[in-house]
Scaffold this motif. Structure first.
Motif: not given
Length: 80
Positions: A12-23
């Motif tokens: 699901y989207h909520h699982e990687y949101f922080v990772l996406k911002l860091q990338f």
């Protein structure tokens, strides 16, 4: 985009949101395959194999460092 490699898979989207911002902050070339499709049909995530994190080959080592830093027990931010 065919040279990009799958580094992780999410349901699901909520699982990687922080990772996406860091990338995005680090300037890592990436995209999430099936992101829109699963956003529209969330229960179909398992049928399509989840949301795949695709990374440009030259950015893989930097991406792994970010993932490892988020999975570190001393970090307040974690990916699921």
């Amino acid at each position: 985009m065919k040279d990009y490699q799958c580094l992780a898979t999410f349901t699901y989207h909520h699982e990687y949101f922080v990772l996406k911002l860091q990338f995005e902050k680090a300037g890592i070339r990436h995209y999430f395959q099936n992101e829109t499709l699963i956003g529209l049909l969330p229960l179909s995530s398992f049928a399509f194999g989840g949301i795949r994190l695709m990374i440009h080959p030259s950015d893989i080592s930097k991406a792994k460092q970010i993932i490892d830093s988020l999975n570190d027990k001393s970090s307040n931010l974690r990916i699921v």
